[in-house]
Enzyme design. Structure first.
Site, mmCIF file in Angstrom:
data_model
loop_
_atom_site.group_PDB
_atom_site.id
_atom_site.type_symbol
_atom_site.label_atom_id
_atom_site.label_comp_id
_atom_site.label_asym_id
_atom_site.label_seq_id
_atom_site.Cartn_x
_atom_site.Cartn_y
_atom_site.Cartn_z
ATOM 1 N N UNK A 1 0.810 -1.217 0.000
ATOM 2 C CA UNK A 1 0.000 0.000 0.000
ATOM 3 C C UNK A 1 0.842 1.265 0.000
ATOM 4 O O UNK A 1 0.318 2.361 -0.225
ATOM 5 C CB UNK A 1 -0.956 -0.005 1.196
ATOM 6 N N THR B 1 -5.988 -10.187 -16.630
ATOM 7 C CA THR B 1 -4.532 -10.076 -16.569
ATOM 8 C C THR B 1 -4.027 -9.121 -17.641
ATOM 9 O O THR B 1 -4.609 -9.024 -18.731
ATOM 10 C CB THR B 1 -3.855 -11.442 -16.782
ATOM 11 O OG1 THR B 1 -4.201 -11.935 -18.086
ATOM 12 C CG2 THR B 1 -4.292 -12.443 -15.727
#
Length: 346
Positions: free
Chosen positions: A16, A138
């Site tokens: 993060u 993807t």
């Protein structure tokens, strides 16, 4: 294909901490069209963890997505942590996840077996949550990234928003902070085995269990602690709720090793942008060690829930949390009437 490259060495930032800073986000989101819909319970305006849309009087949908770069080199463990982080947003809204879809960015220089292990780690966490993994998408990228898009459900009258903290409530944090510092040490290959194992244990634990311990109690607001750091998310709760929040700095749980590493200057860049964004809204009421202050702004990956709960139900909340496997929880603050500052740290 290169099977020996460390995943954490293929990225600029870890977990993060790779998020855009709050100042940048505020700039790019400020002039997006405002959405008005009577069924939209939670949208963009309060920087909440997920969107909530009412379907009928008994059900609302929770919609969220989250993905990030590797925080560890083991692909299976990375998949577990990324999935736990993604699922957390649903628990932070007071709901349960129903379905999940993979989000994958993967370099073509890596063996596909590595991606297989990442996806297995994620799938096992989705299975543990009780949700169904139903697909994904993807793309090829120079940096590996993985996460989930999640759909969950919640009763429309039982949503835990981050903007509804109630004066007189106390705040419970269900996981320790310092994960950004440890992830920086892991990326630099200077973390000890004990520090690594401790970070993995915290980051891979689902917030499902803390949610279940608290779901039938008098919770007024909730958020999970991620990239904007502990005080960043406290600030968002205070601002959105129109209150001030007092934080007990000495009660904020720290993951083992974080203070020592922070004292050495092992600090992620995201800490500085987090602090810059809100420092004018935070008043330190007493001297705090520099390392402790840094950890309060440290960007977290798969951090704990920050829960605003009534004083009446606080004893039951602490007892319930003590009965689950936990990495450390604590009463870290209380909600006050709005004053000159959004956050007071003492």
């Amino acid at each position: 294909m290169n099977q020996n490259r460390r995943l954490t060495q293929m990225t600029k930032s870890a977990g993060u901490a790779a998020k855009l800073g709050p100042d940048v986000l505020a700039q790019v989101l400020c002039d997006l069209p405002k959405i008005e819909d009577p069924n939209l319970i939670v949208g963009l305006e309060t920087s909440d963890d997920a969107a909530v849309y009412k379907i009928n009087d008994d059900m609302a949908l929770i919609q969220t997505l989250d993905f990030f770069t590797p925080v560890v080199d083991d692909p299976y463990t990375y998949g577990q942590i990324a999935a736990a982080n993604s699922l957390s947003d649903v628990y932070a809204m007071g709901g349960r996840p129903l379905t999940a879809m993979n989000i994958v960015c993967f370099p073509n220089c890596l063996d596909p077996k590595i991606l297989n292990q990442i996806l297995k780690g994620g799938a096992d966490k989705v299975l543990e949550s009780g949700a169904l993994l139903v697909g994904g998408h993807t793309v090829e990228d120079d940096e590996p990234k993985y996460g989930l898009s999640i759909t969950g459900i919640v009763h429309p009258k039982k949503v835990w928003a981050n903007s509804t903290a109630r004066e007189g409530d106390y705040l419970i944090l269900t996981k320790p902070v310092g994960l950004g510092v440890l992830n920086t040490a892991i990326k630099a290959d200077i973390a000890t085995k004990e520090q690594y194992d401790g970070a993995v244990k915290v980051m891979s634990m689902l917030n499902k269990y803390a949610f279940e311990a608290l779901e039938n109690l008098d919770v007024s607001a909730c958020t999970d602690i991620t990239g904007f750091g502990f005080l960043g998310h406290v600030y968002e709760m205070a601002k959105g709720s129109g209150v001030s929040i007092e934080i007990f700095a000495d009660k904020v749980p720290l993951i083992d090793g974080a203070k020592e590493l922070a004292t050495m200057g092992i600090i992620p860049a995201g800490m500085y942008s987090n602090k810059k964004h809100i420092e004018n809204e935070v008043l330190k009421e007493q001297d705090i060690e520099d390392a402790i202050e840094d950890l309060l702004y440290d960007p977290q990956t798969s951090g704990g829930l920050l829960v605003s709960i009534s004083e009446k139900d606080l004893p039951d909340a602490l007892e319930n949390l003590s009965l689950i496997e936990s990495n450390g929880f604590s009463v870290v603050g209380r909600v006050l009437p709005r004053s000159d500052y959004a956050v007071y740290v003492k």
